[in-house]
Enzyme design. Structure first.
Site, PDB file in Angstrom:
ATOM      1  N   ILE A   1       0.832  -1.208   0.000  1.00 30.56           N
ATOM      2  CA  ILE A   1       0.000   0.000   0.000  1.00 30.56           C
ATOM      3  C   ILE A   1       0.864   1.254   0.000  1.00 30.56           C
ATOM      4  O   ILE A   1       0.600   2.211  -0.733  1.00 30.56           O
ATOM      5  CB  ILE A   1      -0.965  -0.015   1.198  1.00 30.56           C
ATOM      6  CG1 ILE A   1      -1.953  -1.181   1.060  1.00 30.56           C
ATOM      7  CG2 ILE A   1      -1.714   1.311   1.309  1.00 30.56           C
ATOM      8  CD1 ILE A   1      -2.834  -1.395   2.267  1.00 30.56           C
TER       9      ILE A   1
ATOM     10  N   ASP B   1      11.565   2.699   6.114  1.00 29.15           N
ATOM     11  CA  ASP B   1      11.196   1.284   6.128  1.00 29.15           C
ATOM     12  C   ASP B   1      12.490   0.497   6.260  1.00 29.15           C
ATOM     13  O   ASP B   1      13.337   0.528   5.359  1.00 29.15           O
ATOM     14  CB  ASP B   1      10.467   0.908   4.831  1.00 29.15           C
ATOM     15  CG  ASP B   1       9.895  -0.510   4.866  1.00 29.15           C
ATOM     16  OD1 ASP B   1      10.517  -1.372   5.514  1.00 29.15           O
ATOM     17  OD2 ASP B   1       8.848  -0.750   4.238  1.00 29.15           O
TER      18      ASP B   1
ATOM     19  N   CYS C   1      -4.200   5.583   7.768  1.00 29.10           N
ATOM     20  CA  CYS C   1      -5.197   4.666   7.210  1.00 29.10           C
ATOM     21  C   CYS C   1      -4.746   3.222   7.358  1.00 29.10           C
ATOM     22  O   CYS C   1      -5.259   2.332   6.662  1.00 29.10           O
ATOM     23  CB  CYS C   1      -5.419   4.965   5.724  1.00 29.10           C
ATOM     24  SG  CYS C   1      -6.279   6.496   5.400  1.00 29.10           S
TER      25      CYS C   1
ATOM     26  N   ASP D   1      -8.398   7.211   9.746  1.00 32.21           N
ATOM     27  CA  ASP D   1      -9.434   6.256   9.358  1.00 32.21           C
ATOM     28  C   ASP D   1      -9.486   5.073  10.319  1.00 32.21           C
ATOM     29  O   ASP D   1     -10.412   4.276  10.276  1.00 32.21           O
ATOM     30  CB  ASP D   1      -9.160   5.750   7.940  1.00 32.21           C
ATOM     31  CG  ASP D   1     -10.270   4.865   7.391  1.00 32.21           C
ATOM     32  OD1 ASP D   1     -11.446   5.252   7.507  1.00 32.21           O
ATOM     33  OD2 ASP D   1      -9.960   3.775   6.857  1.00 32.21           O
TER      34      ASP D   1
ATOM     35  N   GLU E   1     -11.836   0.250  18.287  1.00 32.07           N
ATOM     36  CA  GLU E   1     -12.866   0.272  17.246  1.00 32.07           C
ATOM     37  C   GLU E   1     -13.969  -0.724  17.595  1.00 32.07           C
ATOM     38  O   GLU E   1     -13.669  -1.806  18.116  1.00 32.07           O
ATOM     39  CB  GLU E   1     -12.259  -0.059  15.885  1.00 32.07           C
ATOM     40  CG  GLU E   1     -11.321   1.017  15.358  1.00 32.07           C
ATOM     41  CD  GLU E   1     -10.864   0.757  13.931  1.00 32.07           C
ATOM     42  OE1 GLU E   1     -11.336  -0.217  13.308  1.00 32.07           O
ATOM     43  OE2 GLU E   1     -10.037   1.536  13.426  1.00 32.07           O
TER      44      GLU E   1
ATOM     45  N   HIS F   1     -13.124   3.804   9.431  1.00 31.31           N
ATOM     46  CA  HIS F   1     -12.398   2.665   8.841  1.00 31.31           C
ATOM     47  C   HIS F   1     -12.942   2.347   7.440  1.00 31.31           C
ATOM     48  O   HIS F   1     -13.395   1.241   7.158  1.00 31.31           O
ATOM     49  CB  HIS F   1     -12.494   1.425   9.737  1.00 31.31           C
ATOM     50  CG  HIS F   1     -11.325   0.497   9.558  1.00 31.31           C
ATOM     51  ND1 HIS F   1     -10.786  -0.232  10.583  1.00 31.31           N
ATOM     52  CD2 HIS F   1     -10.585   0.177   8.459  1.00 31.31           C
ATOM     53  CE1 HIS F   1      -9.773  -0.966  10.138  1.00 31.31           C
ATOM     54  NE2 HIS F   1      -9.636  -0.732   8.846  1.00 31.31           N
ATOM     55  N   LEU F   2     -12.838   3.349   6.566  1.00 30.56           N
ATOM     56  CA  LEU F   2     -13.373   3.245   5.208  1.00 30.56           C
ATOM     57  C   LEU F   2     -12.311   2.867   4.177  1.00 30.56           C
ATOM     58  O   LEU F   2     -12.592   2.875   2.981  1.00 30.56           O
ATOM     59  CB  LEU F   2     -14.002   4.580   4.788  1.00 30.56           C
ATOM     60  CG  LEU F   2     -15.190   5.087   5.616  1.00 30.56           C
ATOM     61  CD1 LEU F   2     -15.675   6.412   5.054  1.00 30.56           C
ATOM     62  CD2 LEU F   2     -16.321   4.062   5.622  1.00 30.56           C
ATOM     63  N   GLY F   3     -11.104   2.552   4.623  1.00 32.38           N
ATOM     64  CA  GLY F   3     -10.014   2.312   3.694  1.00 32.38           C
ATOM     65  C   GLY F   3     -10.332   1.337   2.582  1.00 32.38           C
ATOM     66  O   GLY F   3      -9.895   1.511   1.445  1.00 32.38           O
ATOM     67  N   ALA F   4     -11.103   0.306   2.885  1.00 34.11           N
ATOM     68  CA  ALA F   4     -11.431  -0.710   1.874  1.00 34.11           C
ATOM     69  C   ALA F   4     -12.830  -0.537   1.303  1.00 34.11           C
ATOM     70  O   ALA F   4     -13.293  -1.387   0.544  1.00 34.11           O
ATOM     71  CB  ALA F   4     -11.305  -2.103   2.495  1.00 34.11           C
TER      72      ALA F   4
END
Length: 531
Positions: free
Chosen positions: A154, A173, A232, A258, A263, A281-284
């Site tokens: 991602i 990273d 996100c 998000d 939750e 939590h609308l990422g997907a």
């Protein structure tokens, strides 16, 4: 007998058609997953269960599911599935690791725009009839520095989109190589530099012990004044209380979240703060993503129920039904070898080689390679599996090679895994005994014979007297029982290693006591999935 699948959550109609077109008897009962009693009563009739996030696959449900062979999760996360309980029951758990990637990346970009231009607050004000044009002074994204924490699947999509917006992108990273960074068009930096330079920071890492509160109160204090934070990825990556304080003080100019530590998030320190954008939590949550993951899980479950093929399994390797019986122990060994080096390696891995000696050389080495790579990568990405591991390795610029050879020693077959980084080369070898149990037989070129347990401790030291006593006394005084103790050395007074199989995780204090003795070059706790 025609396999039967229950769809207990709201999956796309295209997924239902996929099941039926493949010859699977499917019951579409969206909402049943929220009724625990009815689901418990019905589950015994089905070979497969297709779910999203509403259905909770508990040990109690699995006990009632005497026909169940596979659970398919349309999406990445399997937090609503008790995977160890499923493994014990022989139930395969599948997910769809890549169907949401673009959607989640786009949501992060959308939130970045929203917080940069204060779009939600401006919209609410305008709806209320207040023409407050001068109140909502935003900032451009062009030429701003975006700090990306996590440059995996991602994160790399976010990087591509941000570069298209003419942003300056830097990335943190530990597993990002310089070659991969150059290909992505980003500058690789450490976390402190990212915090100091970024105008916007976006997170794209899993929630692990290493990443929990990666944006801690201290990290937030080190951020560039006026920066904005987007999350996100997972709740728990950011100290929400500390971020709220920084927002109120003005040190942080804005945030868009998000995901939350708790939750469903009915309250949060971030709620009702100026220039904070929040979504549930609308990422997907796009039509395309929902359709993609639903069709994908239907295809995977149908393949398994009709042909025995396993794809994107969380708790089983992706191998054909014919190979599974013979290769199962070797797949577990390859995974354990990878898990060992993955937990010990903190710098980017440039190359991986697997040597297959003897009988194992004629097996499905692609599956064994994938199992080993998944073991390596799980140290930094808990969602990785045998199917996604080769893709992630390629994205990270890890060169993978395989060597096969005829039997060369006392063992009928063995696997040797070697990884190469800029700092070192590390190797470990193992075999499978006649009882079907994997064993470690060599580490750093030192021969051993080590049983593999869920909790282990690995030490390296100079071969001097007192090592065994120190290990035993220190662990014993901390209440740790040693199940198995293996030693090895290169030569008298040379390099030596110890591998201890213990009954429970070793307390941090005990590990520090061992390090404080000055006898050990390394003291590392290890964990293995031996279910």
């Amino acid at each position: 007998m025609t396999p039967k699948v229950l769809v207990s959550d709201n999956l796309s109609e295209a997924a239902i058609r996929t099941f039926r077109n493949r010859g699977v008897d499917v019951t579409f009962a969206p909402g049943l997953g929220r009724d625990k009693d009815r689901l418990l009563e019905a589950i015994g009739e089905y070979d497969g269960l297709a779910i999203r996030s509403a259905t909770k696959v508990t040990a109690k449900l699995l006990d009632a599911a005497f026909r169940l062979k596979v659970v398919g999760r349309a999406g990445i996360g399997v937090d609503n599935v008790e995977v160890p309980a499923a493994s014990k029951k022989g139930v395969i758990v599948m997910n769809t690791p890549f169907g949401n990637s673009i959607t989640t990346a786009e949501h992060a970009i959308a939130l970045m725009f929203a917080v940069a231009r204060q779009i939600p607050a401006a919209s609410a004000s305008t709806h209320a009839g207040m023409w407050e044009k001068s109140r909502f002074l935003g900032v451009e994204l062009t030429a701003k520095t975006l700090g990306v924490i996590g440059a995996g699947n991602i994160g790399s999509i976010v990087i591509a989109r941000a570069c298209g917006l003419r942003m300056k992108v830097i990335a943190h990273d530990p597993f990002l190589t310089e070659e991969r960074a150059e290909k992505l068009g980003v500058e690789k930096v450490d976390l402190d530099e990212l915090l100091a330079r970024s105008d916007f920071i976006t997170l794209h890492v899993p929630l692990t012990d290493r990443t929990r509160n990666i944006l801690s109160a201290d990290a937030i204090r080190r951020m560039k004044p006026g920066a904005r934070v987007i999350n996100c990825a997972r709740g728990g990556l950011v100290d929400e209380v500390a971020l709220a304080e920084a927002l109120e003080s003005g040190h942080v100019a804005g945030a868009a979240f998000d995901v939350f530590a708790e939750e469903p998030a009915t309250s949060s320190p971030l709620f009702n703060l100026p220039n904070v954008v929040v979504t549930p939590h609308l990422g997907a949550s796009t039509t395309e993503a929902q359709e993609n993951v639903a069709i994908q899980v239907a295809e995977q479950m149908s393949d398994f129920l009709l042909t025995g093929a396993v794809t994107n399994a969380i708790n089983m390797p992706s191998i054909t039904a014919e190979e599974a019986k013979v290769m199962g122990p070797w797949v577990r060994l390859a995974s354990h070898l990878g898990t060992f080096v993955g937990q010990l390696t903190d710098e980017p891995i440039r190359a991986v080689n697997l040597l297959f000696d003897g009988e194992v050389a004629s097996m499905n080495t692609d599956a064994l390679n994938a199992a080993a790579m998944a073991g390596i990568l799980k140290a930094s990405n808990e969602d990785v599996n045998m199917v996604s591991a080769p893709v992630i390795a390629k994205d990270r610029g890890i060169r993978c090679s395989t060597t096969t050879q005829a039997k060369s020693g006392v063992f009928d077959a063995y696997i040797k895994l070697t990884i190469v980084t800029d700092q070192r080369e590390r190797s470990i070898a193992g075999t499978v005994f006649s009882d079907g149990k994997p064993r470690f037989i060599q580490i750093k070129g030192i021969n051993i014979d080590a049983e593999i347990g869920a909790h282990m401790v690995y030490t390296t030291n100079e071969d001097v007297p007192g090592i065994i006593g120190t290990l035993g006394t220190t662990l014993g005084s901390n209440g740790v029982n040693i199940a198995n103790f293996t030693l090895g050395r290169s030569e008298k007074n040379g390099d030596a290693i110890a591998l201890l199989y213990v009954d429970e995780p070793v307390p941090h204090a005990a590990l520090e006591q061992l390090r404080d003795t000055g006898l050990f070059a390394q003291v590392r706790p290890l964990q293995f999935d031996v279910a």
